[in-house]
Design a protein around this motif. Structure first.
Motif, PDB file in Angstrom:
ATOM      1  N   PHE A  39       0.849  -1.098  -0.119  1.00 29.26           N
ATOM      2  CA  PHE A  39       0.217   0.037   0.006  1.00 29.26           C
ATOM      3  C   PHE A  39       0.845   1.359  -0.017  1.00 29.26           C
TER       4      PHE A  39
ATOM      5  N   GLU B 102      -2.565   2.083  -4.914  1.00 29.44           N
ATOM      6  CA  GLU B 102      -3.731   2.669  -4.525  1.00 29.44           C
ATOM      7  C   GLU B 102      -4.657   1.479  -4.044  1.00 29.44           C
ATOM      8  N   ARG B 103      -4.537   0.366  -4.884  1.00 24.60           N
ATOM      9  CA  ARG B 103      -5.585  -0.566  -4.560  1.00 24.60           C
ATOM     10  C   ARG B 103      -4.687  -1.876  -4.972  1.00 24.60           C
TER      11      ARG B 103
ATOM     12  N   THR C  25      -9.547  -8.101  -2.360  1.00 29.31           N
ATOM     13  CA  THR C  25      -9.204  -6.739  -2.625  1.00 29.31           C
ATOM     14  C   THR C  25      -9.496  -5.869  -1.640  1.00 29.31           C
ATOM     15  N   SER C  26      -8.582  -4.770  -1.707  1.00 30.41           N
ATOM     16  CA  SER C  26      -8.661  -3.656  -0.722  1.00 30.41           C
ATOM     17  C   SER C  26      -7.904  -2.289  -1.160  1.00 30.41           C
ATOM     18  N   SER C  27      -8.437  -1.208  -0.736  1.00 34.16           N
ATOM     19  CA  SER C  27      -7.659   0.016  -1.076  1.00 34.16           C
ATOM     20  C   SER C  27      -7.115   0.608   0.114  1.00 34.16           C
TER      21      SER C  27
ATOM     22  N   ASP D  18      -8.429   1.135   3.100  1.00 26.57           N
ATOM     23  CA  ASP D  18      -9.191   2.139   3.681  1.00 26.57           C
ATOM     24  C   ASP D  18      -9.949   1.579   4.745  1.00 26.57           C
TER      25      ASP D  18
ATOM     26  N   LYS E 243       0.340   3.773  -7.464  1.00 22.84           N
ATOM     27  CA  LYS E 243       0.143   5.205  -7.419  1.00 22.84           C
ATOM     28  C   LYS E 243       0.941   6.016  -8.399  1.00 22.84           C
TER      29      LYS E 243
END
Ligand code: ADP
Length: 682
Positions: free
Chosen positions: A132, A136-137, A154-156, A158, A180
């Motif tokens: 991370f 971004e994801r 999956t995750s961002s 957040d 990014k």
């Protein structure tokens, strides 16, 4: 029918870690690649290991690889491995919670002090979560070897992640980073660039033993006239232990250390060794620069890997080093062991025993060298790991002598300074026959112990043993270079020469009936009251018999329980102290005087407080003290000196004790305050 994605929230600690990671506490963002490649390599190791007992897990012609697939257009980087993969449950558990206690502890510390977080976080690995920093994801698709189902995570970063069914044609894991924007100033290079990727692999992952490859270059990606790059490993694949030490850089050792140790602080010392004698092996061992409480958890497993011809056969080997060296991290590779090793086999194998002996020697030699030629570094090591080393003194008979030479202790000589037993013995002055120590909870407490008065007056050094395991060390090391190790708080101490001894005996005889009567009064707690050879300023001290437990050990064993059975102690009195002399006079005047009994109790309580223990009956003790204060006040001369003057008298000045004794003499028993006086309690 494809299942709906299921949403999960991250464990609070993970989210906290992610926030730290995302808000770029690391300057070295590129390390994400090393972390992901290490995980991939570990996953392949595990698959090969499982396949030793379950061969059908490996597909025909299995040639495991780690593939890096950059996509400039989509701005993604994919890292793909042919490792063991994860089940759905494993994904949720491994990537979403923090299992490692070290990381959890470090986070706890972070919570306490907000600033300095960057430095602190640098000390522990964030593994997968480091993706991370640059993405971004993050998307992870994995299929466990031996199963048909794949999952997509999956995750961002957040707060939550989703898990859903997925497809993967063979076992392994694919991680896709949605990168990014490039921001070279903040450490985000173009991680879709082949040259950047090959440089990073060479720099941080060269020692990985599986090929790390980029896909062959497509003809249309190559400038006119040049030939496209074929698929070939970016790393040399030579494990660090198989390379000549002179060719391995410090940075490479550090990267390898991080992979196996999950510790981001630099190792304190690296030992790279090989043997071609009775047993053949190569090893890279690291002495860490930090200890950590997890070392003392019962289930702690050492980060020591055992390879047989480069194949991982044990990740946390406990057989290659004695238990007290469980903090040593590293890898050992030997062709002389069978691939299919069970724990029982490892424990009884002759080669393993030989490797263990040789490695233990190596570590001991290294520690000795540090002690002799890099003292500050050794002391730093000692403060972190000395406690574990001391376990060896008690448990490792074969290396005991070498270990005793490595011990460091604080002492009365100089605050903060540590000394070896050899250095202590060298400093022993004329007239001192033994090595003296005291065990206690802290240096401060021992420094003011009445038991040390006579030692201090003579300028004799006393070792301060503050570590609980020190009790075990001194039980096992009773002698060093012909000098006895003796506790300053145990047995009778006669520091003077022969003629003083005579004098002492005569006095003892003369005091005897008085001492016996005090003992009777204190019989529940005290088995003997005698005159002391230790005291010069204080009126009394509690000691134990030569072979009894020290008070420190007793406190540790009782676990702080008030009702724990306590051994009866010996109360020693200072015959030259005005308080003792006054009490003696009072006793001479009337052996049944209740004041004498109260004073005996007060002396006992005082002695307990002076050594850092609690009076046996704190309520009774405070009542006695209050009564004493009251009588002393009643008897105090009207023109008392101002408080400041009293305070400036030397600490423990005998005068004030004598006054107190005198005033009680003129007053009544402390227990029976004036019946007219208003009640202060309630
Ligand atoms: P660490 O690698 O320090 O244990 P990570 O956060 O990087 O911590 O990974 C957590 C766990 O997830 C790993 O211990 C491993 O069990 C699992 N894991 C991570 N990456 C992979 C992978 N590529 N293949 C299989 N399992 C993996």
């Amino acid at each position: 029918m494809p299942e709906q994605a299921q949403q999960f929230t991250f464990q609070a600690e993970v989210q906290r870690l992610l926030d730290l990671v995302i808000h770029s506490l690391y300057t070295d963002k590129e390390i994400f690649l090393r972390e992901l490649v290490s995980n991939a390599s570990d996953a392949i190791d595990r698959l090969q290991f499982e396949a030793l007992t379950n061969p059908e897990l490996l597909p025909e012609g299995h040639e495991p690889k780690i593939r890096l697939v950059p996509d400039k257009e989509r701005r993604t980087l994919t890292i793909e491995d042919d490792g063991i993969g994860m089940t759905r449950d494993e994904v949720v558990r491994n990537i979403g919670t923090i299992a490692r206690s070290g990381t959890r502890e470090a986070l706890e510390q972070l919570k306490e002090k907000a600033e300095g977080a960057g430095q602190l976080i640098g000390q522990f690995g964030v593994g997968f979560y480091s993706s991370f920093m640059v993405a971004e994801r993050v998307e992870l698709v994995t299929r466990k070897a031996g199963t048909d189902e794949a999952v997509r995570w999956t995750s961002s970063g957040d707060g939550s992640f989703t898990v859903a069914e997925a497809q993967r044609d063979r076992p392994g894991t694919t991680i896709t980073l949605h990168l990014k924007a490039v921001d070279t100033e903040n450490g985000i290079e173009d991680f879709t660039d082949r040259w950047v990727l090959s440089r990073l692999v060479r720099q941080h992952a060269d020692f990985i033993t599986y090929p790390i490859v980029l896909p062959a270059e497509k003809a249309d990606e190559v400038p006119e006239g040049e030939t496209p790059e074929p698929e070939k490993p970016l790393n040399s694949m030579k494990p660090i232990w198989a390379r000549p030490p002179a060719e391995v850089t410090k940075e490479e050792y550090a990267d390898f250390y991080r992979q196996i140790a999950h510790d981001w602080s630099e190792p304190l010392e690296t030992i790279h060794t090989r043997s071609e004698g009775l047993v053949e092996f190569q090893a890279v061992l690291f002495l860490p620069s930090r200890g950590g409480t997890e070392l003392y958890y019962p289930g702690f497993k050492p980060s020591l890997r055992l390879y047989v011809k480069r194949m991982l056969v044990r990740e946390n080997s406990e057989e290659l080093l004695p238990r007290w060296l469980r903090w040593v991290r590293g890898a050992v590779d030997s062709p002389d062991l069978p691939l299919n090793v069970s724990r029982e086999m490892l424990q009884s194998d002759r080669h393993v025993r030989q490797i263990r002996r040789a490695l233990t020697r190596k570590v001991l030699d290294t520690l000795k060298r540090l002690l002799e030629s890099e003292r500050p570094k050794y002391e730093a090591f000692w403060r972190e790991l000395g406690r574990a080393v001391k376990e060896g003194v008690e448990g490792d008979f074969e290396n005991r002598d070498a270990l005793v030479d490595l011990l460091l202790f604080g002492s009365s000589r100089e605050a903060e300074a540590l000394t070896t037993l050899a250095e202590y013995v060298e400093r022993i002055p004329e007239g001192q026959a033994d090595v003296w120590y005291l065990t206690g909870a802290s240096r401060e407490q021992m420094e003011s112990s009445p038991a040390l008065e006579a030692f201090r007056d003579r300028g004799w050094e006393v070792l301060y043993l503050t570590d609980p395991v020190d009790e075990l060390v001194v039980q096992s090391v009773t002698e060093f270079r012909g000098k006895r190790l003796r506790s300053a708080a145990k047995g009778a101490v006669e520091l003077d020469g022969a003629e003083k001894k005579e004098e002492g005996l005569a006095r003892e005889k003369e005091f005897e009936p008085f001492l016996t009567s005090l003992q009777k009064r204190l019989d529940t707690w005290v088995k003997e009251v005698r005159l002391s050879g230790r005291l010069t300023r204080s009126p009394a001290v509690l000691v134990v018999a030569e072979h009894d437990y020290s008070p420190q050990l007793e406190r540790l064993m009782s676990g702080g329980r008030r009702d724990a059975i306590r051994q009866r102690r010996i109360l020693e009195l200072n015959a030259a102290h005005p308080l003792v002399q006054g009490l003696r006079r009072r006793w001479d005047a009337g052996a049944e005087d209740p004041v004498v009994g109260d004073y005996a109790e007060l002396l006992l309580g005082w002695s307990l407080l002076a050594e850092g223990s609690e009076p046996h009956d704190p309520v009774r003790f405070t009542q006695l003290v209050a009564g004493l204060m009251e009588t002393a006040l009643d008897a105090a001369p009207a023109a008392a000196p101002p408080a400041a003057e009293v305070a400036s008298e030397p600490a423990g000045a005998t005068g004030s004790s004598a006054d107190a004794a005198g005033s009680v003499r003129s007053g009544g028993a402390v227990e029976s305050p004036d019946p007219e006086a208003p009640k202060k309690e309630n």
